[in-house]
Design an enzyme around this catalytic site. Structure first.
Site, mmCIF file in Angstrom:
data_model
loop_
_atom_site.group_PDB
_atom_site.id
_atom_site.type_symbol
_atom_site.label_atom_id
_atom_site.label_comp_id
_atom_site.label_asym_id
_atom_site.label_seq_id
_atom_site.Cartn_x
_atom_site.Cartn_y
_atom_site.Cartn_z
ATOM 1 N N ASP A 12 2.471 4.200 -6.465
ATOM 2 C CA ASP A 12 1.792 5.462 -6.795
ATOM 3 C C ASP A 12 1.930 6.448 -5.632
ATOM 4 O O ASP A 12 1.476 7.590 -5.710
ATOM 5 C CB ASP A 12 0.335 5.239 -7.198
ATOM 6 C CG ASP A 12 -0.482 4.544 -6.134
ATOM 7 O OD1 ASP A 12 0.070 4.216 -5.061
ATOM 8 O OD2 ASP A 12 -1.688 4.330 -6.366
ATOM 9 N N SER A 13 2.630 6.020 -4.560
ATOM 10 C CA SER A 13 3.025 6.959 -3.508
ATOM 11 C C SER A 13 3.959 8.022 -4.081
ATOM 12 O O SER A 13 4.212 9.044 -3.431
ATOM 13 C CB SER A 13 3.695 6.231 -2.339
ATOM 14 O OG SER A 13 4.713 5.372 -2.814
ATOM 15 N N ASP A 63 2.811 0.177 -9.743
ATOM 16 C CA ASP A 63 1.389 0.374 -9.441
ATOM 17 C C ASP A 63 0.628 0.822 -10.674
ATOM 18 O O ASP A 63 1.049 1.770 -11.358
ATOM 19 C CB ASP A 63 1.230 1.485 -8.392
ATOM 20 C CG ASP A 63 1.118 0.930 -6.983
ATOM 21 O OD1 ASP A 63 0.626 -0.205 -6.813
ATOM 22 O OD2 ASP A 63 1.532 1.647 -6.049
ATOM 23 N N LYS A 95 1.002 -3.880 -9.899
ATOM 24 C CA LYS A 95 0.232 -4.055 -8.657
ATOM 25 C C LYS A 95 -1.106 -3.364 -8.823
ATOM 26 O O LYS A 95 -1.186 -2.282 -9.416
ATOM 27 C CB LYS A 95 1.006 -3.484 -7.463
ATOM 28 C CG LYS A 95 0.225 -3.545 -6.137
ATOM 29 C CD LYS A 95 1.123 -3.402 -4.911
ATOM 30 C CE LYS A 95 1.490 -2.002 -4.534
ATOM 31 N NZ LYS A 95 0.345 -1.097 -4.263
ATOM 32 N N GLU A 100 -4.883 -2.466 -6.650
ATOM 33 C CA GLU A 100 -5.539 -2.398 -5.338
ATOM 34 C C GLU A 100 -6.972 -2.899 -5.413
ATOM 35 O O GLU A 100 -7.762 -2.423 -6.236
ATOM 36 C CB GLU A 100 -5.568 -0.938 -4.843
ATOM 37 C CG GLU A 100 -4.202 -0.374 -4.507
ATOM 38 C CD GLU A 100 -4.273 1.041 -3.924
ATOM 39 O OE1 GLU A 100 -5.389 1.535 -3.632
ATOM 40 O OE2 GLU A 100 -3.210 1.655 -3.770
ATOM 41 N N GLU A 135 -1.887 -3.961 3.748
ATOM 42 C CA GLU A 135 -1.549 -2.656 4.328
ATOM 43 C C GLU A 135 -2.426 -2.331 5.529
ATOM 44 O O GLU A 135 -3.659 -2.375 5.453
ATOM 45 C CB GLU A 135 -1.681 -1.562 3.249
ATOM 46 C CG GLU A 135 -1.353 -0.177 3.791
ATOM 47 C CD GLU A 135 -1.048 0.868 2.732
ATOM 48 O OE1 GLU A 135 -0.955 0.512 1.531
ATOM 49 O OE2 GLU A 135 -0.884 2.040 3.104
HETATM 50 O O1 KIV Z 1 2.384 3.167 -3.437
HETATM 51 C C1 KIV Z 1 3.004 2.592 -2.532
HETATM 52 O O2 KIV Z 1 4.077 3.034 -2.090
HETATM 53 C C2 KIV Z 1 2.431 1.374 -1.981
HETATM 54 C C3 KIV Z 1 3.078 0.791 -0.768
HETATM 55 C C4 KIV Z 1 2.816 1.621 0.418
HETATM 56 C C5 KIV Z 1 2.713 -0.622 -0.560
HETATM 57 O O3 KIV Z 1 1.467 0.888 -2.484
#
Ligand code: KIV
Length: 271
Positions: free
Chosen positions: A51-52, A90, A120, A122, A189
């Site tokens: 989600d980056s 994510d 993924k 969190e 992280e």
């Molecule tokens: O969203 C992302 O890029 C991440 C990584 C930094 C692990 O969760």
């Protein structure tokens, strides 16, 4: 050297065996077809549709605004490129926390509409009901502990997490819980390297660190950071392997010069 097209696909089981053999796991982010083609050919084991994308692709300050539909768009573009890597996506903010039914629906949409291989999520104990529900549908889940950017407004800053005993103990118990309920791997992280080592040795499933020290079972970076496309981001954990911001700017400036001077297109570049 690029990886052969027919190379064996990476699965969650491959990652487990890599940990057992002491082989480091490599993960990088990918959000689009072109970059995912290069990532897959480079031989990276896991492509994370993170989600980056909210920061890197859309220019938001945090990861919170990206939607489930947008994550599915990025994930399906990546999936069309990938022949070997495991693709993990994510679940975005608001699509799983506090509601396990919603979590299942969101994860099912990602798997069905993008063709991704895993999701993924969190958090630890607070979201365990949601993780269990997603796992119950046969969807592999990667956990994510330590600095969890979807909770940035709770933390207040992006500083190193779990430096103090209470938070470190909570992270350890969350990591155990995620393993017990069936996560196949956990991202750690921005935590002290000693804690990254402790958690990695304690768990049988692989850990993947970003600012988690050298002893996690694998490492992940945001691809645009590694390539030096993002320019003003200098966390200690980041190693830049290229300066593409400069290389790309110079290429674009050369094109602008050539068009303006009439040098491009040349005689062999027209019909
Ligand atoms: O969203 C992302 O890029 C991440 C990584 C930094 C692990 O969760």
């Amino acid at each position: 050297m690029s990886v052969h097209k027919e190379a064996k696909r990476i699965t969650t089981h491959t990652l487990q065996s890599m940990k057992e053999q002491g082989e480091k796991i490599t993960m990088l982010t990918g959000y689009d077809f072109s970059m995912a083609t290069i990532l897959d050919q480079s031989g990276v084991d896991v492509i994370l549709v993170g989600d980056s994308a909210s920061n890197v692709m859309a220019g938001h300050e945090t990861t919170l605004p990206i939607t489930l539909d947008q994550m599915i768009y990025h994930a399906s573009s990546v999936i069309r490129a990938v022949k070997r890597a495991l693709v993990v996506v994510d679940l975005p903010f608001g699509s799983y926390q506090g509601n396990s039914r919603l979590a299942l629906d969101s994860a099912v949409r990602i798997m069905k509409e993008s063709g991704a291989h895993a999701v993924k999520m969190e958090g630890g104990a607070e979201i365990s009901d949601s993780i269990i529900r997603v796992l119950s549908a046969g969807i592999p889940v990667m956990g994510h502990l330590g600095l969890t950017p979807q909770s940035i407004y709770k933390f207040g800053t992006y500083v190193v997490r779990a430096k103090h005993e209470e938070e470190a103990n909570k992270l350890i118990s969350d990591a155990k819980l995620l393993e017990e309920i069936g996560c196949f791997s956990i991202v750690l992280e921005k935590i002290p390297a000693t804690l990254g080592k402790t958690v990695s040795e304690m768990l049988t499933i692989p850990t993947i660190g970003i600012g988690g020290g050298k002893d996690t079972d694998g490492q992940v970076l945001v691809t645009h950071d590694l390539l030096g496309i993002t320019k003003d981001f200098h966390p200690r954990f980041l190693r830049r392997y290229a300066d593409l911001f400069t290389a790309m700017t110079e290429a674009m400036q050369a094109y602008i010069r050539d068009v303006r001077s009439g040098d491009f297109p040349g005689p062999d570049e027209q019909y």
